[in-house]
Design an enzyme around this catalytic site. Structure first.
Site, PDB file in Angstrom:
ATOM      1  CB  THR B  40      -0.918  -0.030   1.239  1.00  0.00           C
ATOM      2  OG1 THR B  40      -1.653  -1.261   1.211  1.00  0.00           O
ATOM      3  CG2 THR B  40      -1.897   1.125   1.246  1.00  0.00           C
ATOM      4  CB  ALA B  46       1.985  10.772  -2.842  1.00  0.00           C
ATOM      5  CG  HIS B  49      -5.020  13.070   4.257  1.00  0.00           C
ATOM      6  ND1 HIS B  49      -6.026  13.417   3.394  1.00  0.00           N
ATOM      7  CD2 HIS B  49      -4.511  11.907   3.793  1.00  0.00           C
ATOM      8  CE1 HIS B  49      -6.125  12.494   2.447  1.00  0.00           C
ATOM      9  NE2 HIS B  49      -5.206  11.559   2.657  1.00  0.00           N
ATOM     10  CE  LYS B 255     -12.963   9.791   1.896  1.00  0.00           C
ATOM     11  NZ  LYS B 255     -11.921   9.295   2.800  1.00  0.00           N
ATOM     12  CB  SER B 343      -6.886   7.327   3.457  1.00  0.00           C
ATOM     13  OG  SER B 343      -6.915   8.720   3.567  1.00  0.00           O
ATOM     14  CB  CYS B 442      10.411   7.367 -22.370  1.00  0.00           C
ATOM     15  SG  CYS B 442      11.801   6.553 -21.576  1.00  0.00           S
TER      16      CYS B 442
END
Lengths: 423, 483
Positions: B40, B46, B49, B255, B343, B442
């Site tokens: 995870t 990323a 919060h 959400k 989260s 690339c």
């Protein structure tokens, strides 16, 4: 800061041909910057033949074709800095500065009288294709696989599915087969191939490799290494058609789904980019929106044959030499070149009639397969020339040649359109 | 015998390991993958919060806000790329503004600093590409973005330097209660050889598999559901599209998905949320990617979807009680859970590390180490140097003058550093997560043959043993002209 009259970024087929031409047109102080350890670019891994029919009248392999130009560069005493990466390019008030880097010199800046952009292109990656599924080992762009096989002698896989029928994908279908792999199928999203007809015949048909048009990959299985892929037919909107799924067990998926000109340096210099070609907008002199900055080869637009790259690059070299020789005031008068009705784009995008050569080659691609159609050139909406073509396809570049003497007969001409029409 | 064994080398396991490495105790970490940060922790938003989302009084709320506040110090101490770019929850014209005010109220109860509601005019000034339907927003200045790979690596490397042993490619098969602790049975994923490790205390930081290990020793069963989130990552050319993390106001439709810049200057869109029975199902789906295309424009307009360079999916460890489970299992003495870490798990990880370490410290009465090294230096990034500094670096170390990854401009020197440092990279993905070589537009097309060459030389290892992401994922299948 060091200075060179002409800096060429990229020592592939475009950069080499541009260097030779600039030298032959009187420019002595030329520097070619090449990121790889040898010049020649992607030709060095294209060990198949079929190169050079137009340029040398014989069939050469990629490395042989490159070697001819490398010899010409060496025999003219042109400097090529290898293993050197151009990391930045800026144009401010006509000051052109290339920042480059290598192991010996560190980071250094070169001021240039003129610059030719010849950075080539890269392959569209899987992520840009929105193919769902896992992300294991065994998914390669066709060019990466080509490098592994042809340069390193390493096999990226044994049982192969190929998505996309671009020329590299077709060539790699044959190469992987010759090297002992089993190529199970080539799937192509579009209803036509993106590659040359001759490659479909020589690389797929001759080896009984099926080509499935209007198909795409809708799933990739295997958490660590590819175990299978599922392909399905797509409708006219490119959406998979339920019930048409076919699962192929394989360890490798090669992608040959289009090439993207590498214009990060061009963008950093604020050069205008054509949204269709992803290459710079250029004049008939192959000059970009920045004075004295020229572009040629696959960084300008993706070509089908290297011979055309060499021709175009020679024109860029010659025009850069002309720019360096005389700093005359620019004639602002322009004729716009427009792609219409089946033509996707034109290179160049406009002409400067007061400065143009006796002839200008306009290159373009069509947006679909056209049988028994004409290429029509219109001057301000009025058909001026027609050429019948038995077949045109997106995989093959087309061209028309404009003559200065003909344009001179239409002094107020503002717009030249190139269109495809029913014969 | 180890004092402490940690199962899982994700961001939570690694943060716990680092906190415990402050004490005089023998600590080991097991992970079935070949590298840290493979579950995870490697596939999420990323995001650091702010902490207005979790229910007041929950562990999620407490640890989120505490973890967020720790980030400035941690970022400096462990050289973790982190920036407080601020976050915005967008309320569109058709939506109920009451829900936005409830979010503000929750945030204030959670002690999130600086929260306020902003009106459309200010919103447009902050984010010119915000949807034409956006009416107002909740602004959280403490929201941030982080590199989750480097955050995990930083914790793990620092733990390693401070004496923690990492056993990678090591899958825990069973945990047996012993009079003085636990016996942990493992199997090496590459050699298939079994090995057992006794430990006084076991810490379960096994992400989506945490219920599996918890239920081995406890009668109070827990259930972790894998909730899949799919994402699009866009090229750096799209980086200026938004500058804040843009959330959608949760509604009956779910959400919503976020649009955010990443710390490295890409644009990230996601996640979806679909429960899956398969805890290995990190595959993207046609439906999931379609959902993102449909949902993202609800908050941000003109998204340059042609700039997508990759898509990926991660699994969040959703626990039925909807909160983190942190602490010693009631009926399993010395078995500590850090479970249900979904989260805001990444944000909370530093605080979870502290909390678990305090509990274990209390349990085992550990003494503090005198020579604990709190600082860790990340991979040297030549692009942060001036041209002169960079030239001097190249003069001293020419490998920094060879660019291997042309999209991200990553040099051979950085790749060598990634391989040579503690818990160094052993796979292409390991190098990618540490240096970004192969993470650009690339997607490793040009650099992977060069990266393989460097990996084979530096480890050293046979090029045929090089994998993309560990056992079973060999990049090559042999040599050419061999049937």
């Amino acid at each position: 800061m060091i200075y060179h009259d002409l800096v060429i970024i990229g020592g592939g087929p475009a950069g080499l041909a541009a260097a030779v031409s600039a030298k032959d047109n009187g420019i002595d102080d030329i520097l070619v910057i090449e990121r790889d350890k040898e010049p020649g670019g992607i030709l060095n891994q294209c060990i198949h033949n079929g190169f050079g029919l137009h340029t040398f009248g014989e069939e050469l392999t990629g490395p042989e074709y490159a070697a001819r130009f490398i010899d010409q560069v060496l025999s003219r005493g042109i400097t090529c800095k290898k293993n050197t990466m151009a990391v930045d390019f800026s144009v401010e008030e006509n000051r052109k500065v290339v920042t480059a880097m290598n192991r010996e010199d560190g980071v250094f800046q070169i001021s240039a009288g003129a610059v030719i952009l010849a950075m080539g292109c890269r392959e569209r990656p899987r992520g840009a294709l929105n193919i769902p599924g896992f992300r294991p080992a065994g998914i390669y762009s066709a060019g990466t696989a080509q490098r592994l096989v042809n340069i390193e002698g390493l096999m990226p896989g044994r049982e192969v599915v190929i998505l996309g029928s671009g020329d590299i994908g077709l060539i790699m279908a044959r190469r992987m087969t010759l090297e002992g792999a089993k190529v199970k199928v080539v799937a192509e999203l579009m209803p036509y191939s993106g590659g040359l007809k001759r490659n479909i015949v020589q690389c797929l048909d001759d080896f009984n490799i099926p080509l499935k048009l209007s198909h795409t990959v809708i799933d990739i299985e295997g958490k660590k290494r590819v175990e299978a892929v599922t392909i399905a037919q797509v409708d006219e909107n490119g959406r998979p058609v339920p019930g048409t799924e076919e699962r192929y067990t394989c360890d490798t998926l090669l992608l040959s789904c289009g090439l993207i000109p590498e214009n990060e340096l061009s963008r950093s210099a604020g050069i205008h980019i054509n949204s269709i070609t992803s290459g710079p907008v250029v004049s008939d002199a192959l000059e970009t929106s920045a004075d004295g900055v020229f572009a040629c080869g696959n960084v300008l637009h993706v070509h089908d044959l290297v011979d055309y790259v060499s021709q175009e690059a020679a024109a860029a070299g010659k025009n850069a030499a002309r720019f360096l020789r005389k700093n005359k005031t620019r004639h602002q008068e322009q004729i716009e070149l427009v792609a219409e009705n089946g033509v996707r784009y034109t290179v160049p995008s406009f002409l400067r009639p007061a400065e143009m050569d006796d002839t200008v080659t306009v290159r373009f691609r069509v947006d679909g397969v056209y049988r028994n159609h004409t290429i029509t050139v219109c001057y301000d909406g009025r058909p001026a020339a027609r050429r019948k073509r038995p077949v045109m396809a997106p995989g093959e570049m087309e061209q028309v040649i404009l003559r200065r003497e003909e344009l001179a007969l239409c002094p107020d001409l503002k717009r030249i359109a190139i269109r495809i029409e029913k014969a | 015998m180890y004092d402490i064994a940690i199962i899982g080398a994700g961001v939570v396991g690694s943060a716990i390991a680092r906190e415990l490495s402050r004490y005089q105790a023998s600590v080991c970490v097991f992970d079935r993958e070949e590298d840290v940060c493979c579950g995870t922790s490697k596939a999420n938003s990323a995001i650091i919060h702010a902490g207005f989302d979790a229910a007041p009084g929950s562990l999620k709320a407490e640890l989120n806000v505490r973890g967020n506040a720790m980030m400035d110090t941690l970022s400096a101490e462990l050289d973790i790329p982190f920036r407080r770019n601020g976050s915005l929850v967008i309320c569109t014209k058709g939506q109920d503004t009451d829900a936005l005010f409830q979010l503000l109220e929750k945030g204030e109860k959670n002690n999130v600093p600086g929260l306020r509601i902003i009106e459309r005019e200010e919103l447009i000034a902050l984010e010119p590409h915000i949807s034409d339907d956006a009416a107002c927003a909740l602004y959280a200045p403490t929201g941030g973005i982080v590199c989750p790979f480097e955050m995990t690596q930083a914790f793990a490397e620092n733990a390693c330097v401070n004496g923690v042993s990492f056993f990678l490619n090591t899958a825990v098969t069973s945990i047996l209660k012993q009079p003085d602790g636990y016996l942990i049975e493992t199997v090496h994923t590459d050699t298939n050889l079994p090995e057992t490790f006794p430990a006084r205390v076991v810490i379960n930081a096994a992400g989506v598999h945490a219920d599996h290990f918890h239920n081995m020793v406890s009668e109070n069963k827990i259930k972790i559901t894998a909730r899949k989130g799919e994402y699009f990552l866009l090229d750096k050319t799209a980086k200026d599209h938004v500058s804040h993390t843009i959330f959608q106001l949760p509604s009956r439709m779910g959400k919503g998905v976020l649009v955010t810049p990443t710390i490295h200057g890409n644009l990230l869109i996601g996640p979806t949320a679909t429960d899956t029975d398969d805890k290995e199902a990190v595959n993207t789906t046609l439906d999931g990617l379609d959902t993102l295309r449909r949902m993202a424009p609800l908050s941000v307009k003109n998204l340059p979807m042609r700039q997508v360079i990759t898509s990926f999916a991660g699994l969040r460890a959703h626990e039925s009680g909807d909160d983190f489970i942190i602490g010693e299992a009631e009926d399993a003495d010395g078995f500590f859970d850090a479970a249900g870490i979904e989260s805001p798990g990444l944000t909370s990880a530093p605080a979870i590390g502290q909390k678990i370490a305090e509990l274990v410290h209390k349990k085992l009465s550990l003494a503090e180490k005198k020579d604990f090294q709190p600082a860790r230096k990340g991979i040297l990034r030549p692009d942060t140097l001036s041209a002169d500094e960079r030239s001097r670096l190249i003069l001293a170390h020419p490998e920094y003058g060879s660019i291997v990854c042309r999209c991200e401009m990553i040099s051979e020197g950085e790749i060598m550093d990634a391989i040579r440092r503690p818990l160094g990279a052993r796979s292409l993905d390991g190098i990618k997560r540490r240096t970004r070589a192969g993470m650009g537009r690339c997607q490793s097309g040009f650099c992977s043959p060069r990266t393989m060459e460097i990996l084979a030389r530096e480890v050293p290892m046979s090029v045929f043993d090089i994998t993309k992401s560990g056992v079973g994922g060999a990049v090559l299948k042999g040599v050419a002209k061999e049937l």
